[in-house]
Design an enzyme around this catalytic site. Structure first.
Site, PDB file in Angstrom:
ATOM      1  N   SER A 160       0.709  -1.184  -0.117  1.00 27.12           N
ATOM      2  CA  SER A 160      -0.075   0.082  -0.013  1.00 27.12           C
ATOM      3  C   SER A 160       0.750   1.251  -0.138  1.00 27.12           C
ATOM      4  O   SER A 160       0.468   2.405  -0.220  1.00 27.12           O
ATOM      5  CB  SER A 160      -0.863  -0.016   1.349  1.00 27.12           C
ATOM      6  OG  SER A 160      -0.400  -0.168   2.466  1.00 27.12           O
ATOM      7  N   ASP A 405      -1.786   5.847  12.205  1.00 35.82           N
ATOM      8  CA  ASP A 405      -0.989   5.376  11.007  1.00 35.82           C
ATOM      9  C   ASP A 405       0.325   6.381  10.852  1.00 35.82           C
ATOM     10  O   ASP A 405       0.175   7.315  10.695  1.00 35.82           O
ATOM     11  CB  ASP A 405      -1.717   5.584   9.682  1.00 35.82           C
ATOM     12  CG  ASP A 405      -1.419   5.157   8.333  1.00 35.82           C
ATOM     13  OD1 ASP A 405      -0.230   4.504   8.535  1.00 35.82           O
ATOM     14  OD2 ASP A 405      -1.797   5.220   7.400  1.00 35.82           O
ATOM     15  N   HIS A 408       1.866   5.261   6.594  1.00 34.76           N
ATOM     16  CA  HIS A 408       1.695   5.688   5.153  1.00 34.76           C
ATOM     17  C   HIS A 408       1.996   7.239   5.203  1.00 34.76           C
ATOM     18  O   HIS A 408       2.163   7.647   6.427  1.00 34.76           O
ATOM     19  CB  HIS A 408       0.254   5.556   4.574  1.00 34.76           C
ATOM     20  CG  HIS A 408      -0.171   3.943   4.561  1.00 34.76           C
ATOM     21  ND1 HIS A 408      -0.714   3.144   5.393  1.00 34.76           N
ATOM     22  CD2 HIS A 408       0.135   3.126   3.483  1.00 34.76           C
ATOM     23  CE1 HIS A 408      -0.872   2.140   5.186  1.00 34.76           C
ATOM     24  NE2 HIS A 408      -0.302   2.039   4.037  1.00 34.76           N
TER      25      HIS A 408
END
Length: 442
Positions: A160, A405, A408
């Protein structure tokens, strides 16, 4: 008419200054005014700034549009000192002109990276650029990039974070053109985007382990699943699809922290934190090394693949105050200086594993006439603990438990600099090709 362009002002904005000359002759004045009106009418056609996407796309099929040319494409140069400069070693410096898009002008931003939409209050994390030691790295020019990749194709293969990079690239290119969706499936993990005016295809193939893998349990010892990794087997979901691509960007890393059973020749040879009796527990670099090696073996075995393989090195996480599942977070508001943090521990081990396997794959590929290049983002991203979504990658009042997170990257954000690195890599590739043609071996 004299036109000057401001140094590092963002492409896609009108930064031109016009000088005018007064003519004594009335007829000359009329001619000048007429020409000026014509130019001002034509020039906007060179700047198709599709700021807001339409809700539907019409597939052009066999329709061929005329090539689009821009004044910025005419001279694509590389400074001579780039031969001596490592663009991947440097510091982050302020860039008041950034960002070059936002979450209102780019539809490609994934919800979990849409930090502006979900309330991140600060904006300084978007206003930095990478300054290499000993040279300068130009801000990404979308016109030049699309001209370089005209009639070509590029695929991202990996996890991702790789998809995060592709979405960033789409946003950076949105100042020129949005692609249309030519995917053969509705699966978001396997997308094909097509830039009509440039006959350029951008694709993504989901393969977080790069090798064949199966989820053995959706829970597992850490509640993140338990995976069977077949470390010597190709993942044909991408390896059988790459033959026609000119550029292949490979990435992997974060998924190897998850518990996994390691298979070789269809036999269990060990695991990573599987907590099963009589099975040897290996460090994650064991599976990581074999997976990267198998991925490069797959690429080198493709008789019809003639593209350039680019390994994008992993971007470190920045959890502080705990692990991802024990309250860890990333709340810093400024980049580190290079003397404030060091790549060490497991991050250093993963990085060195990548570099070693890259050199091995490159050597094998060279025997088949293939080229390998390194997009070394690790050091630059190690310095950016401020660029992650943290808790701003989702609705604050969502009725689900989502971890902070710190893996990312917010869009816009530091990951946009990867497009600067990529454009530089493609420019250098063009320079190498020109030098090889002017000085052929033998």
């Amino acid at each position: 008419m004299k036109v000057t362009t401001g140094g590092e002002l963002p492409y896609g904005k009108n930064n031109n200054q016009q000088g005018y000359t007064t003519f004594r002759s009335t007829s000359k004045t009329l001619i000048l005014v007429t020409l000026t009106l014509i130019i001002l009418t034509v020039v906007p056609l060179y700047y198709p700034l599709h700021r807001y996407p339409t809700t539907t796309h019409t597939t052009t099929g066999d329709v061929t549009l005329p090539p689009v040319y821009h004044p910025q494409d005419e001279v694509i140069t590389i400074n001579d000192n780039h031969h001596k400069c490592d663009v991947f070693s440097g510091e982050w410096v302020p860039n008041p002109h950034a960002p070059y898009y936002d979450n209102m002008t780019c539809w490609a931003i994934h919800e979990h990276q849409n930090c502006q939409k979900y309330g991140r209050p600060d904006s300084d994390f978007m206003k930095w650029r990478w300054k290499p030691d000993g040279c300068d790295l130009p801000i990404f020019n979308p016109y030049q990039f699309l001209e370089i990749v005209r009639d070509k194709s590029l695929a991202f293969v990996g996890d991702s974070v790789g998809r995060n990079q592709m979405q960033s690239l789409i946003c950076m290119l949105s100042r020129v053109e949005y692609p249309i969706d030519r995917s053969e499936t509705k699966d978001e993990n396997f997308k094909h985007w097509y830039y009509v005016s440039y006959n350029f295809t951008l694709a993504t193939y989901w393969s977080p382990f790069l090798v064949k893998a199966q989820e053995a349990s959706s829970d597992g010892p850490t509640h993140t699943g338990l995976f069977n990794l077949y470390l010597d087997e190709f993942d044909d979901k991408w390896t059988t699809q790459i033959d026609g691509f000119n550029y292949l960007i490979i990435n992997a890393g974060h998924w190897f922290w998850r518990p996994a059973l390691y298979y070789v020749n269809r036999q269990v040879v060990g695991c990573r934190f599987c907590q099963l009796e009589n099975i040897t527990d290996y460090p994650m670099t064991f599976g990581y090394r074999k997976a990267i090696r198998t991925a490069f073996k797959a690429i080198n075995s493709r008789k019809n693949f003639k593209g350039i393989t680019i390994l994008r090195t992993f971007a470190p996480m920045h959890f502080e105050g705990g692990e991802w599942n024990s309250g860890g977070d990333c709340v810093r508001k400024m980049p580190f200086k290079s003397n404030e943090i060091t790549l060490e521990g497991i991050n250093l081990e993963l990085y060195m594993t990548q570099i070693e396997e890259f050199k091995r794959g490159e050597k094998m590929g060279k025997n088949n006439g293939l080229k390998y290049r390194l997009l070394d983002t690790t050091q630059a991203m190690l310095l950016r603990p401020d660029g992650h979504p943290s808790r701003y990658g989702h609705w604050p009042n969502e009725n689900v438990t989502l971890y902070n997170d710190c893996v990312h990257w917010c869009l816009p954000g530091p990951i946009d600099t990867w497009s600067d690195f990529l454009l530089h890599t493609l420019k250098m590739e063009g320079l190498r090709s020109a030098e090889e043609k002017s000085h052929p071996k033998g």
